[in-house]
Write a protein that holds these residues in place. Structure first.
Motif, PDB file in Angstrom:
ATOM      1  N   LEU A  67       0.831  -1.205   0.000  1.00  0.00           N
ATOM      2  CA  LEU A  67       0.000   0.000   0.000  1.00  0.00           C
ATOM      3  C   LEU A  67       0.869   1.261   0.000  1.00  0.00           C
ATOM      4  CD1 LEU A  67      -2.740  -1.084   2.571  1.00  0.00           C
ATOM      5  CD2 LEU A  67      -3.018  -0.829   0.084  1.00  0.00           C
ATOM      6  N   PHE A  68       1.942   1.246   0.796  1.00  0.00           N
ATOM      7  CA  PHE A  68       2.850   2.386   0.842  1.00  0.00           C
ATOM      8  C   PHE A  68       3.534   2.571  -0.507  1.00  0.00           C
ATOM      9  CE2 PHE A  68       6.979   4.320   2.369  1.00  0.00           C
ATOM     10  CZ  PHE A  68       6.438   5.571   2.614  1.00  0.00           C
ATOM     11  N   ALA A  69       3.934   1.481  -1.141  1.00  0.00           N
ATOM     12  CA  ALA A  69       4.535   1.555  -2.476  1.00  0.00           C
ATOM     13  C   ALA A  69       3.552   2.189  -3.465  1.00  0.00           C
ATOM     14  CB  ALA A  69       4.965   0.169  -2.944  1.00  0.00           C
ATOM     15  N   GLY A  70       2.271   1.917  -3.293  1.00  0.00           N
ATOM     16  CA  GLY A  70       1.250   2.530  -4.147  1.00  0.00           C
ATOM     17  C   GLY A  70       1.196   4.036  -3.969  1.00  0.00           C
ATOM     18  N   VAL A  71       1.352   4.501  -2.747  1.00  0.00           N
ATOM     19  CA  VAL A  71       1.388   5.943  -2.489  1.00  0.00           C
ATOM     20  C   VAL A  71       2.639   6.547  -3.115  1.00  0.00           C
ATOM     21  CG1 VAL A  71       1.579   7.682  -0.658  1.00  0.00           C
ATOM     22  CG2 VAL A  71      -0.011   5.772  -0.392  1.00  0.00           C
ATOM     23  N   ILE A  72       3.755   5.878  -2.974  1.00  0.00           N
ATOM     24  CA  ILE A  72       5.008   6.369  -3.560  1.00  0.00           C
ATOM     25  C   ILE A  72       4.906   6.425  -5.080  1.00  0.00           C
ATOM     26  CG2 ILE A  72       7.482   5.887  -3.838  1.00  0.00           C
ATOM     27  CD1 ILE A  72       7.325   4.551  -1.038  1.00  0.00           C
ATOM     28  N   ALA A  73       4.138   5.513  -5.663  1.00  0.00           N
ATOM     29  CA  ALA A  73       3.987   5.465  -7.121  1.00  0.00           C
ATOM     30  C   ALA A  73       3.358   6.737  -7.681  1.00  0.00           C
ATOM     31  CB  ALA A  73       3.180   4.236  -7.531  1.00  0.00           C
ATOM     32  N   PHE A  79       6.593   2.375  -9.189  1.00  0.00           N
ATOM     33  CA  PHE A  79       7.214   1.955  -7.931  1.00  0.00           C
ATOM     34  C   PHE A  79       6.441   0.811  -7.282  1.00  0.00           C
ATOM     35  CE2 PHE A  79       8.527   2.174  -3.500  1.00  0.00           C
ATOM     36  CZ  PHE A  79       9.893   2.377  -3.618  1.00  0.00           C
ATOM     37  N   ASP A  80       5.161   0.769  -7.490  1.00  0.00           N
ATOM     38  CA  ASP A  80       4.325  -0.268  -6.871  1.00  0.00           C
ATOM     39  C   ASP A  80       4.259  -1.555  -7.694  1.00  0.00           C
ATOM     40  OD1 ASP A  80       2.949   1.029  -8.897  1.00  0.00           O
ATOM     41  OD2 ASP A  80       1.008   0.907  -7.870  1.00  0.00           O
ATOM     42  N   LYS A  81       5.011  -1.632  -8.773  1.00  0.00           N
ATOM     43  CA  LYS A  81       4.996  -2.839  -9.607  1.00  0.00           C
ATOM     44  C   LYS A  81       5.935  -3.916  -9.081  1.00  0.00           C
ATOM     45  CE  LYS A  81       2.172  -0.855 -12.411  1.00  0.00           C
ATOM     46  NZ  LYS A  81       0.791  -0.944 -12.037  1.00  0.00           N
ATOM     47  N   LEU A  82       6.797  -3.557  -8.136  1.00  0.00           N
ATOM     48  CA  LEU A  82       7.737  -4.518  -7.558  1.00  0.00           C
ATOM     49  C   LEU A  82       7.259  -4.971  -6.189  1.00  0.00           C
ATOM     50  CD1 LEU A  82      11.090  -2.682  -8.354  1.00  0.00           C
ATOM     51  CD2 LEU A  82      10.063  -4.573  -9.615  1.00  0.00           C
ATOM     52  N   GLN A  83       7.725  -6.141  -5.774  1.00  0.00           N
ATOM     53  CA  GLN A  83       7.491  -6.637  -4.422  1.00  0.00           C
ATOM     54  C   GLN A  83       8.750  -6.351  -3.608  1.00  0.00           C
ATOM     55  OE1 GLN A  83       4.775  -8.264  -3.035  1.00  0.00           O
ATOM     56  NE2 GLN A  83       3.646  -7.777  -4.896  1.00  0.00           N
ATOM     57  N   TYR A  84       8.590  -5.671  -2.490  1.00  0.00           N
ATOM     58  CA  TYR A  84       9.722  -5.335  -1.636  1.00  0.00           C
ATOM     59  C   TYR A  84       9.743  -6.301  -0.455  1.00  0.00           C
ATOM     60  CZ  TYR A  84       9.627  -1.253  -4.561  1.00  0.00           C
ATOM     61  OH  TYR A  84       9.638  -0.427  -5.660  1.00  0.00           O
ATOM     62  N   PRO A  85      10.852  -7.010  -0.242  1.00  0.00           N
ATOM     63  CA  PRO A  85      10.898  -8.049   0.792  1.00  0.00           C
ATOM     64  C   PRO A  85      10.881  -7.517   2.217  1.00  0.00           C
ATOM     65  CG  PRO A  85      13.066  -7.767  -0.175  1.00  0.00           C
ATOM     66  CD  PRO A  85      12.120  -6.912  -0.975  1.00  0.00           C
ATOM     67  N   ASP A  86      11.275  -6.237   2.389  1.00  0.00           N
ATOM     68  CA  ASP A  86      11.303  -5.659   3.735  1.00  0.00           C
ATOM     69  C   ASP A  86      11.261  -4.137   3.605  1.00  0.00           C
ATOM     70  OD1 ASP A  86      14.040  -4.734   3.266  1.00  0.00           O
ATOM     71  OD2 ASP A  86      14.635  -6.819   3.634  1.00  0.00           O
TER      72      ASP A  86
END
Length: 126
Positions: A67-73, A79-86
């Motif tokens: 969800l945070f990656a979506g805001v950053i996008a 930016f929200d197209k990747l999976q971030y492990p941590d």
């Protein structure tokens, strides 16, 4: 976004705006009892065109990162197209791709810490 008029909050608003205008990076904590307008105050101070607001919830750490990656996008396309492990990986990727200064509000931060107890130390390290 329609914001309510603030009564007797100019001092708080001015303090936040002053801190956000400083040349160096700031880590600002806004705290108080529930339902007194902390989130509304923050939203009133943030600039919609240059600042990020993330309202955390009580979901899993992985879901919150997505969800945070979506805001950053909204600032970094895709930016929200990747999976971030941590969180550290996500925050480093964000920092490396940002072009300019940005204010990030993490509202309901305790929910983020509940799902990831190490998050405060990650932020401190970065």
């Amino acid at each position: 976004m329609i914001l309510k008029e603030f009564v007797d909050r100019e001092k708080d608003k001015n303090r936040l705006q002053s801190a956000l205008k400083r040349a160096d990076c700031q880590f600002i904590v806004v705290y108080g009892r529930r339902r007194i307008g902390k989130s509304a105050l923050i939203k009133n101070v943030l600039r919609a065109d240059r600042d990020l607001y993330f309202l955390s919830d009580q979901t899993s750490e992985q879901n919150q990162r997505q969800l945070f990656a979506g805001v950053i996008a909204t600032y970094i396309e895709g930016f929200d197209k990747l999976q971030y492990p941590d969180w550290e990986t996500l925050l480093r990727a964000m920092n490396n791709q940002l072009k300019g200064r940005l204010t990030i509000c993490l509202d309901e931060f305790p929910y983020m810490v509940k799902s990831c107890p190490s998050l405060p130390s990650v932020l401190q390290k970065l």
